[in-house]
Every structure is written in structure tokens, then in C-alpha cells.
Write an enzyme that holds these catalytic residues in place. Structure first.
Site, PDB file in Angstrom:
ATOM      1  N   GLU A   1       0.898  -1.161   0.000  1.00  0.00           N
ATOM      2  CA  GLU A   1       0.000   0.000   0.000  1.00  0.00           C
ATOM      3  C   GLU A   1       0.931   1.204   0.000  1.00  0.00           C
ATOM      4  OE1 GLU A   1      -2.886   0.255   3.284  1.00  0.00           O
ATOM      5  OE2 GLU A   1      -2.568   2.418   3.200  1.00  0.00           O
TER       6      GLU A   1
ATOM      7  N   LYS B   1     -11.155  -0.895   6.409  1.00  0.00           N
ATOM      8  CA  LYS B   1      -9.961  -0.752   7.230  1.00  0.00           C
ATOM      9  C   LYS B   1     -10.419  -0.311   8.626  1.00  0.00           C
ATOM     10  CE  LYS B   1      -5.946   2.373   7.145  1.00  0.00           C
ATOM     11  NZ  LYS B   1      -4.916   2.954   6.276  1.00  0.00           N
TER      12      LYS B   1
ATOM     13  N   ARG C   1       1.209  10.162   0.455  1.00  0.00           N
ATOM     14  CA  ARG C   1       1.626  11.246   1.347  1.00  0.00           C
ATOM     15  C   ARG C   1       2.842  11.962   0.797  1.00  0.00           C
ATOM     16  NH1 ARG C   1       1.460   7.746   6.951  1.00  0.00           N
ATOM     17  NH2 ARG C   1      -0.474   6.718   6.372  1.00  0.00           N
TER      18      ARG C   1
HETATM   19  C1  3PG Z   1      -0.005   4.550   8.587  1.00  0.00           C
HETATM   20  O1  3PG Z   1      -0.809   5.366   8.938  1.00  0.00           O
HETATM   21  O2  3PG Z   1       1.125   4.823   8.183  1.00  0.00           O
HETATM   22  C2  3PG Z   1      -0.429   3.142   8.602  1.00  0.00           C
HETATM   23  O3  3PG Z   1      -1.625   3.006   9.265  1.00  0.00           O
HETATM   24  C3  3PG Z   1       0.598   2.260   9.192  1.00  0.00           C
HETATM   25  O4  3PG Z   1       0.637   2.425  10.545  1.00  0.00           O
HETATM   26  P1  3PG Z   1       1.902   1.841  11.339  1.00  0.00           P
HETATM   27  O5  3PG Z   1       3.078   2.659  10.927  1.00  0.00           O
HETATM   28  O6  3PG Z   1       1.527   1.987  12.781  1.00  0.00           O
HETATM   29  O7  3PG Z   1       2.043   0.377  10.935  1.00  0.00           O
END
Ligand code: 3PG
Length: 216
Positions: A45, A133, A49
Site C-alpha cells: 500500500e 480498514k 503522502r
Molecule cells: C499509517 O498510517 O502509516 C499506517 O496506518 C501504518 O501504521 P503503522 O506505521 O503503525 O504500521
């Protein structure tokens, strides 16, 4: 959901842990893709960002056709369109934006919006979704919360993401309410920045080992 969506979500269920990646430089997409494939979690994924997200998705999708590459942190219809044009096979978001979800449904794009409350989950169900999710999983009550809400909303399966790691992922995967987990612990930004793709491969292998152990 459509046949195409069903197939993509079947793949989520096969891979079981979806690495959530933030790429600042598209040059890292190829070695990261290799590490994910070699490590045994053929999925990513790629979060929208960073400016490098779109190109990174394109590189991964082109070089690893069997990989389940999608876009995360998709906040707008425009981003969803760009992600899919780049080769994203699915769209994930931190929350449920009806416009984004409807756009994906109208264009046969598998979509997994973020939810946290029963109301948000009911909205997802109303829109025809059966997979959501649960974000940010650990902060929002973790597996206990999923089990409590899931007991009422029996048609839903969850992808908890946020705060999941090698120590707590087993308990999530052991629940039949969970179709897969998302997490960044094996693909941390500092490892990518340092070019430590061997280390990433090792962490991915470890995560893939947990999947085997819990789900067979
Ligand atoms: C994020 O917001 O980057 C994802 O939900 C992953 O979260 P994590 O870094 O706690 O695994």
C-alpha cells in the site's frame, strides 16, 4: 462488490499482511518491490503522502505484475484517479469519504475506506462494502473493539492498520473477523532511506512466517 473487487480482496486475504509504505524517492520503489517479493509478502500500500507515490506505484506495477500494488492515504477522487492510472489495483483511505468510495465503486476500483465507529462501518455497508480498514487499530481499541462491533455488524471483515507489529499481529490474524492486517513495521522509512533492503527482506520474511504460522 464486483468480480474484480472480489478477486483483489481474495489476494489481500492470501497475502494477509499488507506492507504500508511511504516512499520519498521513486528510485526506492524497485529495490523495495524486490524485497517484498523475495520476502514473501507480494503486496504494497503505497501512501499518497509523498510526491513520489504515483511514480513509485507505476514502477512497482510495471516491474512486478503479480504484486498487489495499491494506493493508501487516498483523500480525494483526483488522487484515486491518478493512483489507478499509475497502476494501483486498489485504493485505501484513513477514513470514509463517500465521494471517494462512490467514485471507486462507479469505476470498479476495489476500495477499502478507514472506519473506527459503528456508524462509519454502517455507512460502508450501506454503500455496498463488506471490507473496511480499522484505523488506527491499536489506538482505536484494537482487536477487542473489532470483535465487539463485528459481533453486531456480522457482514463486515476488517483490515486493522496502525500500531500493528511483529509482536501483536498474531492475535489479529487469529481472528476470523480480520481479512488481513496493514502495517509499516517491516518497511520503515529509516531502513528505506539507508538502503537497507536486505534487512527489509528479512523483516518481510519474518512477517510472512507469522502468516504461515497463524493461517497455514
Ligand atoms: C499509517 O498510517 O502509516 C499506517 O496506518 C501504518 O501504521 P503503522 O506505521 O503503525 O504500521
Amino acid at each position: 462488490m464486483s468480480v474484480k473487487s472480489d478477486k483483489v480482496f481474495e489476494k489481500f486475504t492470501e497475502v494477509c499482511i499488507i506492507p504500508v509504505v511511504v516512499l520519498n524517492d521513486a528510485k526506492d520503489a524497485l529495490p523495495l518491490g524486490k524485497a517484498l517479493m523475495e520476502g514473501g509478502l507480494p503486496a504494497a500500500e503505497v501512501t499518497f503522502r509523498t510526491a513520489a507515490a504515483e511514480e513509485s506505484i507505476r514502477i512497482m506495477a510495471q516491474n512486478f505484475p503479480d504484486m498487489l500494488v495499491g494506493a493508501g492515504t487516498v483523500l480525494t477522487v483526483e488522487q484515486a484517479g491518478r493512483a489507478v492510472a499509475a497502476g494501483a489495483k486498489f485504493v485505501v483511505a484513513p477514513g470514509l469519504d463517500e465521494e471517494v468510495v462512490q467514485y471507486c465503486l462507479d469505476n470498479d476500483i476495489p476500495v477499502c475506506p478507514g472506519t473506527q465507529t459503528a456508524s462509519e462501518m454502517m455507512k460502508a455497508l450501506k454503500m455496498g462494502l463488506t471490507k473496511v480498514k480499522f484505523f488506527p487499530a491499536e489506538n482505536a481499541g484494537g482487536l477487542k473493539m473489532i470483535k465487539a462491533i463485528g459481533a453486531a455488524l456480522t457482514a463486515l471483515k476488517f483490515m486493522p492498520t496502525g500500531g500493528i507489529n511483529a509482536s501483536n499481529v498474531r492475535e489479529y490474524l487469529a481472528s476470523d473477523k480480520i481479512f488481513c492486517c496493514g502495517g509499516s513495521w517491516m518497511v520503515k522509512g529509516d531502513l528505506i532511506k539507508a538502503g537497507e533492503f536486505d534487512k527489509i527482506t528479512q523483516l518481510v520474511k519474518e512477517a510472512a512466517g507469522i502468516v504461515k504460522e497463524v493461517r497455514g
